[in-house]
Design a protein around this motif. Structure first.
Motif: not given
Lengths: 328, 62
Positions: B18-20, B23, B26
């Motif tokens: 997943r986008p960290q 991000n 997010a």
């Protein structure tokens, strides 16, 4: 059974991650202004002082664009677009296509079969971008992409395989048809929709959603290892059961390359495939790197700095082959 | 969703990266889910329980 170095069969591998930016239309609906903004926002994260280069497609000559495709650094889709760009690291192991089918196609490219290494290269660039720019992401569908075939991880892992032994023994088509049923896609030398000149095939994962990246890479590596083992067996069989046929084919290929005055690309790839097989089996005394370099050097856009007619190109290719192979 | 399932061999739930957390895009929910994954991986079950409750609350609001 003779030992064939793995890199004689698995030539190179690649991992690419498809990403799109949040709240921006997909590339097919982007305005010129938005496309330019994306190219600017991404390229600034990979500065020249850290060894990166930005190649804008609209700045490149048609030959320059073709050369990037022949070196497998970008797709024909990207070079056909006037508003795309390619970001390259110094070693040319990381190539980020901007405004191709998706806003970003982050690619890691390494020799041999090192999918994890190629993924690490991609992931580092992916995280650099993610820290600065919002990605389009959904908890269920994962990374959102223009085509549903890339949803989820957005990851396509692939390897380029030289399957001359299986091709000569008539086993390549049945084998590739069988593995296509295992969630693996088989493509030609230049990717989707291209043929497989010189018996070079690209094998990649077909599905991108519903599995973790590592699972996808492990499954693909295991299939590639099995194909490589079958290719080794086919080469072994040729060497033990049909040595005269094999040496005749390789000798003829060398003869054509050393004396021809005109050579089309498909024929050239065919002959170099036989020579590559000969080098791999120890029948021709030549470093494999020289043949691999020659395969790239004989592609159309590598032959001259100026566009050539069909006949001039064939003549230039034959000259290059004669010169490179004169001492073999 | 049938189009997705057809093109993805019947699968329709993302399982990968997943986008960290950092991000820019997010959502709060994505950040909590990522933090929950990290907490479970590091066996920090107290933190995981807190995050689980927070995710439930955020999902109820959504």
């Amino acid at each position: 059974m003779m030992t064939i170095p793995a890199e004689h069969i698995v030539l190179s591998c690649r991992v690419r991650l498809a990403r799109n930016l949040k709240e921006r239309p997909f590339v097919n609906s982007l305005s010129e202004q938005e496309a330019e903004t994306i190219l600017g926002d991404v390229s600034v994260l990979f500065p020249a002082k850290e060894g990166y280069r930005l190649l804008r497609m609209d700045d490149l000559s048609p030959l320059g664009r073709s050369s990037l495709v022949e070196n497998h650094l970008c797709s024909t889709n990207l070079v056909a677009s006037g508003r795309g760009g390619l970001i390259l690291n110094k070693a040319r192991t990381l190539a980020i296509m901007v405004n191709e089918e998706d806003h970003l196609r982050i690619q890691g490219i390494l020799p041999g079969l090192d999918l994890q290494g190629a993924y690490s290269l991609c992931r580092e660039a992916d995280e650099t971008i993610a820290r600065a720019l919002p990605y389009a992401f959904d908890s269920q569908l994962g990374y959102l992409t223009a085509c549903p075939t890339n949803l989820g991880t957005g990851m396509r892992a692939s390897a380029m395989l030289h399957l001359a032994g299986l091709a000569i023994t008539g086993q390549v088509e049945p084998l590739l048809n069988r593995i296509a049923k295992l969630g693996v896609a088989v493509r030609g030398f230049y990717g989707e929709g291209s043929g497989a000149p010189g018996h070079i095939y690209q094998i990649s994962n077909q599905y991108t959603l519903g599995m973790q990246e590592k699972e996808l890479m492990d499954a693909l590596s295991s299939i590639i290892d099995q194909i490589a083992a079958q290719e080794t067996r086919a080469r072994d069989l040729l060497l033990s059961k049909r040595p005269l046929d094999l040496e005749d084919m390789i000798g003829r290929a060398l003869g054509v390359c050393r004396y021809a005055r005109k050579m089309g690309l498909d024929e050239c790839m065919q002959e170099l495939s036989a020579i590559k097989l000969g080098v791999s089996l120890g029948l021709l005394p030549c470093p494999m790197e020289r043949i691999d370099e020659l395969i790239v050097a004989c592609q159309s856009a590598q032959l001259s700095d100026i566009p050539l007619s069909g006949e001039e190109e064939s003549a230039a290719r034959a000259d290059r082959l004669r010169e490179a192979l004169k001492d073999l | 969703m049938p189009v997705v399932q057809r093109s993805q061999g019947g699968r329709c739930q993302h399982m990968g990266a997943r986008p960290q957390v950092g991000n820019a895009g997010a959502s709060e929910l994505d950040k909590c889910r990522e933090a929950l994954r990290t907490a479970i991986e590091s066996e920090d079950y107290e933190q995981a329980a807190r995050l689980r409750d927070e995710i439930r609350a955020l999902e109820a609001d959504a």
